[in-house]
Design an enzyme around this catalytic site. Structure first.
Site, short mmCIF file in Angstrom:
data_model
loop_
_atom_site.label_atom_id
_atom_site.label_comp_id
_atom_site.label_asym_id
_atom_site.label_seq_id
_atom_site.Cartn_x
_atom_site.Cartn_y
_atom_site.Cartn_z
N GLU A 131 -6.09 -4.30 10.55
CA GLU A 131 -5.07 -3.27 10.77
C GLU A 131 -5.44 -2.45 12.01
OE1 GLU A 131 -2.86 -2.27 6.83
OE2 GLU A 131 -4.51 -0.89 7.07
N LYS A 147 0.07 4.30 -0.40
CA LYS A 147 -0.55 5.54 0.12
C LYS A 147 -0.29 6.72 -0.83
CE LYS A 147 -0.17 3.58 4.66
NZ LYS A 147 -0.34 3.78 6.07
N ASN A 155 0.87 -1.19 0.00
CA ASN A 155 0.00 0.00 0.00
C ASN A 155 0.90 1.24 0.00
OD1 ASN A 155 -1.80 2.05 0.50
ND2 ASN A 155 -2.29 1.42 2.58
N HIS A 214 -9.89 1.84 4.51
CA HIS A 214 -8.64 2.08 5.27
C HIS A 214 -8.90 3.11 6.38
CE1 HIS A 214 -4.55 3.08 6.32
NE2 HIS A 214 -4.18 1.98 5.68
N SER A 262 2.64 -1.60 10.44
CA SER A 262 4.07 -1.62 10.78
C SER A 262 4.79 -2.92 10.44
CB SER A 262 4.28 -1.28 12.26
OG SER A 262 3.93 0.06 12.49
N GLU A 284 -7.25 5.47 7.44
CA GLU A 284 -6.91 6.85 7.09
C GLU A 284 -8.08 7.52 6.36
OE1 GLU A 284 -3.18 5.97 5.18
OE2 GLU A 284 -2.27 5.58 7.13
N GLY A 313 1.93 2.69 10.97
CA GLY A 313 2.97 3.71 10.91
C GLY A 313 3.65 4.02 12.24
P1 PGA Z 1 2.29 0.72 7.66
O1 PGA Z 1 0.86 0.92 6.95
O2 PGA Z 1 2.84 -0.59 7.20
O3 PGA Z 1 3.11 1.89 7.22
O4 PGA Z 1 2.03 0.72 9.14
C1 PGA Z 1 0.00 -0.14 6.72
C2 PGA Z 1 -1.27 0.36 6.12
O5 PGA Z 1 -1.69 1.47 6.45
O6 PGA Z 1 -1.88 -0.33 5.27
#
Ligand code: PGA
Length: 241
Positions: A163, A8, A6, A94, A202, A96, A169
């Site tokens: 998640e 982003k 991903n 997601h 992460s 976000e 993150g």
């Molecule tokens: P990350 O993000 O691996 O940077 O924690 C995962 C995600 O948001 O899908």
């Protein structure tokens, strides 16, 4: 196992060069049955599709509009447009985007539209730190699964990416026991067709040694670490070694 990158809101046309290593790796024996899927920003879906033409790496979008048809929705693209650009997958729900007001009901409409466009859906679910601390993880996950998947076509190919919001993150991952319990709980919600279950949050080349031991996982959704081809390849290699 599935390894879904991903990206982003990162990447530009120069990023295409960084994919050469991954393309080479995708053709090696080491990859075994691993399936690699890249979800770049919308602007890079067509270039990625062209770049991956002679290998088995697949492409996904990071979101889609809930309407199937063209319409006056400035700044959005729909599932048919994603499919038409070469994507076979789409990430929906997601955290976000949930943070910006995407509700379970809207996510449900997006999933239905994506299924009609014959996209494979990667539904993200997960609790916030506050919800976790209040002991509400299972309640939140149940609600997300029930509402997001309400009346969806049972034949659709579905991935559930667990998640935890507090893990994305941050470098923090759930404890092994805790994660195994949660994955078992998610699976218990499905009686007939079992979706593929992914973990995201992460994931990196160090903690993959712990994460790969988690029972019943079908793969990983990888954010930050996936933008660096070496790290992404390391995660895949270490999953198998
Ligand atoms: P990350 O993000 O691996 O940077 O924690 C995962 C995600 O948001 O899908």
């Amino acid at each position: 196992m599935y390894f879904i990158a991903n990206w982003k809101m990162y990447g530009n046309i120069k990023s295409l060069n960084t994919l050469n290593k991954v393309i080479k790796f995708s053709k090696s024996k080491e990859i075994k049955k691993g399936r690699l899927i890249y979800c770049p920003p919308f602007t890079l879906i067509i270039p990625f599709f062209k770049k991956f033409q002679n290998c088995l790496i697949d492409i996904g979008g990071q979101n889609c509009h809930e309407n199937d048809d063209y319409g006056p929705h400035t700044g959005f693209i729909n599932s048919k447009m994603l499919k038409n650009s070469g994507a076979n997958y789409v990430i929906i729900g997601h955290s976000e985007n949930r943070e910006k007001g995407e509700t379970n009901k809207l996510i449900n409409q997006k999933i239905k539209s994506a299924i009609r466009a014959k996209l494979k859906v990667i539904l993200c679910i997960g609790e916030t730190l506050e919800e976790k601390n209040k002991g509400k993880t299972k309640l939140i996950l149940s609600k997300q699964i029930k509402l997001c998947l309400d009346k969806i076509n049972k034949k659709a190919t579905l991935f559930i990416a667990y998640e935890p919001v507090w893990s994305i993150g941050t470098g923090k991952i759930p404890k092994t026991k805790e994660l195994e319990n949660t994955i078992r709980f998610i699976k218990s919600k499905f009686k007939k067709k079992m979706p593929k279950i992914l973990y995201g949050g992460s994931v990196n080349p160090k903690n993959i040694y712990n994460l790969k031991m988690i029972k019943d996982l079908d793969g990983f959704l990888i954010g930050g670490a996936s933008q660096n081809s070496k790290n992404f390849i390391d995660i895949v290699k270490k999953t198998y070694n």
